[in-house]
Design a protein around this motif. Sequence first.
Motif, PDB file in Angstrom:
ATOM      1  N   ALA A  61       0.825  -1.212   0.000  1.00  0.00           N
ATOM      2  CA  ALA A  61       0.000   0.000   0.000  1.00  0.00           C
ATOM      3  C   ALA A  61       0.858   1.259   0.000  1.00  0.00           C
ATOM      4  O   ALA A  61       0.529   2.231  -0.693  1.00  0.00           O
ATOM      5  CB  ALA A  61      -0.933   0.000   1.211  1.00  0.00           C
ATOM      6  N   ASP A  62       1.960   1.238   0.730  1.00  0.00           N
ATOM      7  CA  ASP A  62       2.825   2.425   0.785  1.00  0.00           C
ATOM      8  C   ASP A  62       3.458   2.712  -0.576  1.00  0.00           C
ATOM      9  O   ASP A  62       3.556   3.867  -0.991  1.00  0.00           O
ATOM     10  CB  ASP A  62       3.919   2.244   1.841  1.00  0.00           C
ATOM     11  N   ALA A  63       3.867   1.665  -1.273  1.00  0.00           N
ATOM     12  CA  ALA A  63       4.473   1.852  -2.600  1.00  0.00           C
ATOM     13  C   ALA A  63       3.438   2.364  -3.601  1.00  0.00           C
ATOM     14  O   ALA A  63       3.737   3.241  -4.415  1.00  0.00           O
ATOM     15  CB  ALA A  63       5.072   0.535  -3.090  1.00  0.00           C
ATOM     16  N   ARG A  64       2.221   1.837  -3.528  1.00  0.00           N
ATOM     17  CA  ARG A  64       1.171   2.288  -4.442  1.00  0.00           C
ATOM     18  C   ARG A  64       0.777   3.728  -4.149  1.00  0.00           C
ATOM     19  O   ARG A  64       0.513   4.506  -5.063  1.00  0.00           O
ATOM     20  CB  ARG A  64      -0.037   1.367  -4.341  1.00  0.00           C
ATOM     21  N   LEU A  65       0.731   4.100  -2.871  1.00  0.00           N
ATOM     22  CA  LEU A  65       0.404   5.483  -2.509  1.00  0.00           C
ATOM     23  C   LEU A  65       1.508   6.424  -2.980  1.00  0.00           C
ATOM     24  O   LEU A  65       1.231   7.511  -3.490  1.00  0.00           O
ATOM     25  CB  LEU A  65       0.204   5.606  -1.003  1.00  0.00           C
ATOM     26  N   ALA A  66       2.759   6.011  -2.853  1.00  0.00           N
ATOM     27  CA  ALA A  66       3.874   6.828  -3.343  1.00  0.00           C
ATOM     28  C   ALA A  66       3.800   6.994  -4.856  1.00  0.00           C
ATOM     29  O   ALA A  66       4.069   8.084  -5.382  1.00  0.00           O
ATOM     30  CB  ALA A  66       5.200   6.194  -2.937  1.00  0.00           C
TER      31      ALA A  66
END
Length: 144
Positions: A61-66
């Motif tokens: 999720a953090d990579a997709r949000l970034a």
Amino acid sequence: MESKRQQKMASLLQQELASVLQRDLPHLFGGGLAPSISLVKMTPDLGQARVYLSLLLGNDADARLALVRDSAKEIRQALAKRIRKTARVVPELTFFHDDSAAYAAHMDGVLGQLHIPPAPPAAPDAGEGPGELPAPRPRLFKGE
């Protein structure tokens, strides 16, 4: 409390951003599922929008949000093409992760682990047994 104007603009942005992410810019997610937009909050001057993304599938999720934050300019341009006749100014977009679904699942698990004993049977009141009449109610007026 948001004004009706803010609510209308937030609703419009939520619908159009969902279309932009799913139809216009699917290449941002490498053929994967685009995030859904759970909430949009507008500032009173309609100049900025806080967009809350629900990133349910996948553990990155953090990579997709970034990735979405890095593509904010491209997303805003695609949004501008869609709402140019409806809105005077396209707001600045700030993206946040909405983890309310994960929190709800966590709380469901916690509540499922609780052991709550059944309630004891209620004792009958002193004046109202199975064969007894209820106590008379007090009279407030003469004609009652």
